[in-house]
Scaffold this active site. Sequence first.
Site, PDB file in Angstrom:
ATOM      1  N   ASP A 108      32.201  42.983  33.719  1.00 18.13           N
ATOM      2  CA  ASP A 108      34.119  43.016  33.938  1.00 18.13           C
ATOM      3  C   ASP A 108      33.692  42.618  35.230  1.00 18.13           C
ATOM      4  O   ASP A 108      32.913  41.739  35.805  1.00 18.13           O
ATOM      5  CB  ASP A 108      34.293  44.283  34.425  1.00 18.13           C
ATOM      6  CG  ASP A 108      35.062  44.842  34.403  1.00 18.13           C
ATOM      7  OD1 ASP A 108      36.166  43.862  33.707  1.00 18.13           O
ATOM      8  OD2 ASP A 108      36.099  45.677  33.997  1.00 18.13           O
ATOM      9  N   HIS A 109      34.679  42.894  36.299  1.00 15.49           N
ATOM     10  CA  HIS A 109      35.712  41.745  37.430  1.00 15.49           C
ATOM     11  C   HIS A 109      33.903  41.625  38.342  1.00 15.49           C
ATOM     12  O   HIS A 109      33.069  42.227  38.826  1.00 15.49           O
ATOM     13  CB  HIS A 109      36.367  42.960  38.044  1.00 15.49           C
ATOM     14  CG  HIS A 109      37.365  42.971  37.723  1.00 15.49           C
ATOM     15  ND1 HIS A 109      38.303  42.552  37.834  1.00 15.49           N
ATOM     16  CD2 HIS A 109      38.057  43.865  37.035  1.00 15.49           C
ATOM     17  CE1 HIS A 109      39.955  42.848  37.291  1.00 15.49           C
ATOM     18  NE2 HIS A 109      38.924  43.578  36.282  1.00 15.49           N
ATOM     19  N   GLU A 181      40.091  49.223  41.896  1.00 16.54           N
ATOM     20  CA  GLU A 181      39.182  49.071  40.750  1.00 16.54           C
ATOM     21  C   GLU A 181      38.113  48.965  41.551  1.00 16.54           C
ATOM     22  O   GLU A 181      37.073  47.608  42.026  1.00 16.54           O
ATOM     23  CB  GLU A 181      39.605  48.741  39.690  1.00 16.54           C
ATOM     24  CG  GLU A 181      38.296  48.728  38.336  1.00 16.54           C
ATOM     25  CD  GLU A 181      38.064  47.780  37.605  1.00 16.54           C
ATOM     26  OE1 GLU A 181      38.312  48.898  36.128  1.00 16.54           O
ATOM     27  OE2 GLU A 181      38.798  46.742  37.249  1.00 16.54           O
ATOM     28  N   HIS A 225      45.785  48.122  38.181  1.00 20.36           N
ATOM     29  CA  HIS A 225      44.709  48.675  38.354  1.00 20.36           C
ATOM     30  C   HIS A 225      44.649  50.498  38.198  1.00 20.36           C
ATOM     31  O   HIS A 225      45.726  50.487  38.975  1.00 20.36           O
ATOM     32  CB  HIS A 225      42.622  48.529  39.136  1.00 20.36           C
ATOM     33  CG  HIS A 225      42.783  47.299  38.033  1.00 20.36           C
ATOM     34  ND1 HIS A 225      42.177  46.400  39.555  1.00 20.36           N
ATOM     35  CD2 HIS A 225      42.454  47.495  36.699  1.00 20.36           C
ATOM     36  CE1 HIS A 225      41.614  45.600  38.376  1.00 20.36           C
ATOM     37  NE2 HIS A 225      42.110  45.852  37.133  1.00 20.36           N
ATOM     38  N   HIS A 264      44.536  42.857  31.828  1.00 24.26           N
ATOM     39  CA  HIS A 264      43.493  44.327  32.626  1.00 24.26           C
ATOM     40  C   HIS A 264      44.624  45.410  33.640  1.00 24.26           C
ATOM     41  O   HIS A 264      46.191  44.495  33.815  1.00 24.26           O
ATOM     42  CB  HIS A 264      42.856  43.129  34.168  1.00 24.26           C
ATOM     43  CG  HIS A 264      41.420  42.466  34.383  1.00 24.26           C
ATOM     44  ND1 HIS A 264      41.541  41.845  34.729  1.00 24.26           N
ATOM     45  CD2 HIS A 264      41.338  42.756  32.050  1.00 24.26           C
ATOM     46  CE1 HIS A 264      40.427  41.125  34.212  1.00 24.26           C
ATOM     47  NE2 HIS A 264      40.151  41.376  32.574  1.00 24.26           N
ATOM     48  N   ASN A 286      41.380  45.764  28.961  1.00 28.84           N
ATOM     49  CA  ASN A 286      40.461  47.039  29.231  1.00 28.84           C
ATOM     50  C   ASN A 286      40.638  48.526  29.631  1.00 28.84           C
ATOM     51  O   ASN A 286      42.409  48.852  29.801  1.00 28.84           O
ATOM     52  CB  ASN A 286      40.197  45.950  30.971  1.00 28.84           C
ATOM     53  CG  ASN A 286      39.680  44.798  31.204  1.00 28.84           C
ATOM     54  OD1 ASN A 286      38.805  44.373  29.973  1.00 28.84           O
ATOM     55  ND2 ASN A 286      39.276  44.533  32.150  1.00 28.84           N
TER      56      ASN A 286
END
Length: 358
Positions: A108-109, A181, A225, A264, A286
């Site tokens: 992920d990110h 996040e 997020h 997201h 996500n």
Amino acid sequence: MGLLDIVKPGVVFGDDVTKVFNYAKEHQFAIPAVNCTSTSTINAALEAARNVNSPIIIQFSNGGAAFVAGKAIDNKNQEASILGAVSGAHHVHRMAKAYGVVCMVHTDHCAKKLLPWVSGCLDHGEQFYKEHGYPLFSSHMLDLSEEPHEENVAICKEYLERMAKMDMTLEMEIGITGGEEDGVDNSDVSSDRLYSTKEDIELVYETLNPVSHRFNIAAAFGNCHGVYKPGNVKLRPEILGGFQEHIQAKHSTEDSKPVTFVFHGGSGSEPEHIATAIKCGVVKMNIDTDTQWAYWSGLRDFYENNKDYLQGQIGNPKGEDKPNKSYYDPRKWVRESEIAMIARLEVAFKNLNCVNVN
């Protein structure tokens, strides 16, 4: 015909990833991408996918990957995050096929300062590819949305060139997802930066597509997020449809949805916004915040329901000399966390129209 007529159970990569995403577009569903931090959360995610007879994406954030490796390993030079992601990926390869689940393994990110993490994962991946002929990870995600667009896309191109040699897919972000996040805090970003433009999508498409068609875009449409109250976030997933029309018209693509989008910051989103996003070409959403809460709530509820048996190793309402091992055994309460996480994921699958698609 179902998805299993197109791909086989287990970790998918290369053209099979593309087939899964195209199938999702055609049948209008999105695949939950679940952030995992342990073999327990990985197994719970796989079990949920098996229960609903649908595919899943197992993904690791930088911090989550480091946790998989263990807190005793120093994360200097991203060592723990690299090793944790690699270890988690190996576990998924072993388990996904046994569960009979079509699965992707993803990181992920990855902000600019964390690029050594993905580079390290690619080092391991290239060795794995040399030995096995297929990649360790299905895909990696670069989140360079805080950098100038041109720099963002140029770096993504460099990584895609490397990943394409292993039949991997790149996910990138253009436009900023609000909220916080895994240590990346965009809570104070101005609202106009929370929406991508058609020019943004055009820049990505025209830069990356000549390298490989295997890329996904996390475009911003007001998403954030974390959990937020209804009305506090102005989601506009319909703009994704406009982006599709723009790219299709300019490049005369046969596909009416030439861009593969991901969602997201989906926790707490209204069902109608999710449905609109899927209609506009979103194939992946996500999920992290909601499953974290579910995992904790499973443990909390177990304790509340059995607290009289959890005050000492011996002694409970059945007698002062009665043992409590069957209650404090980690296999007992960890399983309760898994059950709660599985139940929450089954709701997510339903919300994404991703039930019985195999």
